[in-house]
Design an enzyme around this catalytic site. Structure first.
Site, PDB file in Angstrom:
ATOM      1  N   GLN A 135       0.922  -1.266   0.007  1.00 16.16           N
ATOM      2  CA  GLN A 135       0.046  -0.069   0.061  1.00 16.16           C
ATOM      3  C   GLN A 135       0.836   1.418  -0.149  1.00 16.16           C
ATOM      4  OE1 GLN A 135      -1.476  -1.165   3.876  1.00 16.16           O
ATOM      5  NE2 GLN A 135      -1.314   1.166   4.571  1.00 16.16           N
ATOM      6  N   CYS A 141      -5.065   0.380   3.368  1.00 14.31           N
ATOM      7  CA  CYS A 141      -5.160  -0.992   3.361  1.00 14.31           C
ATOM      8  C   CYS A 141      -6.532  -1.537   3.635  1.00 14.31           C
ATOM      9  CB  CYS A 141      -4.787  -1.431   5.209  1.00 14.31           C
ATOM     10  SG  CYS A 141      -5.665  -0.437   6.301  1.00 14.31           S
ATOM     11  N   HIS A 281      -6.447  -1.275  11.341  1.00 14.82           N
ATOM     12  CA  HIS A 281      -5.849  -1.637  10.209  1.00 14.82           C
ATOM     13  C   HIS A 281      -6.609  -2.804   9.583  1.00 14.82           C
ATOM     14  CE1 HIS A 281      -2.621  -2.677   7.477  1.00 14.82           C
ATOM     15  NE2 HIS A 281      -2.380  -3.789   7.907  1.00 14.82           N
TER      16      HIS A 281
END
EC number: 3.4.22.16
Length: 335
Positions: A135, A141, A281
């Site tokens: 990324q 993400c 995340h």
């Protein structure tokens, strides 16, 4: 109703206040030599002033890694591409600034009663998991978790592996409460693809790693979503069933200070939270298993194949570790 999630997409290696905490370290000649070797490996070049700062940060990180690895833990840490970075830099480059509301991700997945296979790895079932991507310094993400899940879904349904356009999601999915490099949720990205009538391929909409104007061309869409399976919050057993029977599953969890330098083993943490308002995340569960009595998830990350275990990591399963069961979903492809 789910709580508001403040997501980031890069991880956080807590160095305390690195600028002051690491600036007075006495560095040995061996540590300097190791840093120069790391610089060559990662193709790093600095001005003289920056070199001294990076050396201090690197040595601080390396000492923490060695101290951790000398202890009794189920996972090991190691040097990687983030090892010369301070927490403040990581926060600036990778952490999401926009809070994400998971209320749109109400559970609609009805699980059975099992039993399920003791282990599963979609990578070993055939060409059903796309290569690990990177990324870069963009909080995207969620887009890689999204495309990874849909790439697998299409491959499982048709036998054809695609490479889908994360940049389209970065640029175009704002109407579904996503915010490009500032954050988003896979469940909302699946809905965007569903109602947008498709997502283009990486070859026709290449990844830039920064926010840009939407350039979606409907006639070039190559993958489509029929429906979205949203797993009930904190139902980790339903995640097991979904991965075992249907598809890799997108999920979010909270990255804390000891995750960024993960190298191998089964990750667990006592410093992270299990609540949906702390996850930061998004990744992709491609399988699960058990080792030495510890159940784990096999997870695909989006920090490149040099990070972790060839771009993957293991995380303890069955304890909602770091809130990983708070926001799980997968797409049902239209093929």
């Amino acid at each position: 109703m789910w709580a508001v999630l403040s997501l980031l997409c890069a991880g956080a290696w807590l160095l305390g206040p690195p600028a002051c905490g690491a600036s007075n370290l006495a560095v040995s000649s061996f540590e300097k030599l190791h840093f120069k070797s790391w610089m060559v490996q990662h193709q790093k070049k600095y001005s003289l002033e920056e070199y001294h700062h990076r050396l201090q940060v690197f040595v601080s990180n390396w000492r923490k890694i060695n101290a951790h690895n000398a202890g009794n833990h189920t996972f090991k840490l190691g040097l990687n591409q983030f090892s010369d970075m301070s927490f403040d830099e990581i926060r600036h480059k990778y952490l999401w600034s926009e809070p994400q509301n998971c209320s749109a991700t109400k559970g609609n997945y009805l699980r059975g009663t099992g039993p399920y296979p003791p282990s599963m790895d979609w990578r070993k079932k055939g060409n059903f998991v796309s290569p690990v991507k990177n990324q870069g310094s963009c909080g995207s993400c969620w887009t890689f978790s999204t495309t990874g899940a849909l790439e697998s879904a299409v491959a499982i349904a048709t036998g054809k592996m695609l490479s889908l356009a994360e940049q389209q999601l970065v640029d175009c999915a704002q109407n579904f409460n996503n915010h490009g490099c500032q954050g988003g949720l896979p469940s909302q990205a699946f809905e965007y693809i569903r109602y947008n009538k498709g997502i283009m391929g990486e070859d026709t909409y290449p990844y830039k790693g920064q926010d840009d104007h939407c350039k979606f061309q409907p006639d070039k869409a190559i993958a489509f979503v029929k429906d979205v399976a949203n797993i009930t919050m904190n139902d980790e057993e339903a995640m097991v069933e979904a991965v075992a029977l249907y598809n890799p599953v997108s999920f979010a969890f909270e990255v804390t200070n000891d995750f960024l330098m993960y190298r191998k083993g089964i990750y667990s943490s006592t410093s992270c939270h299990k609540t949906p308002d702390k996850v930061n995340h998004a990744v992709l569960a491609v399988g699960y298993g058990e080792e030495n009595g510890i159940p784990y998830w096999i997870v695909k990350n989006s920090w490149g194949p040099q990070w972790g275990m060839n771009g993957y990591f293991l995380i303890e399963r069955g304890k909602n570790m770091c809130g990983l069961a708070a926001c799980a979903s997968y797409p049902i492809p239209l093929v």
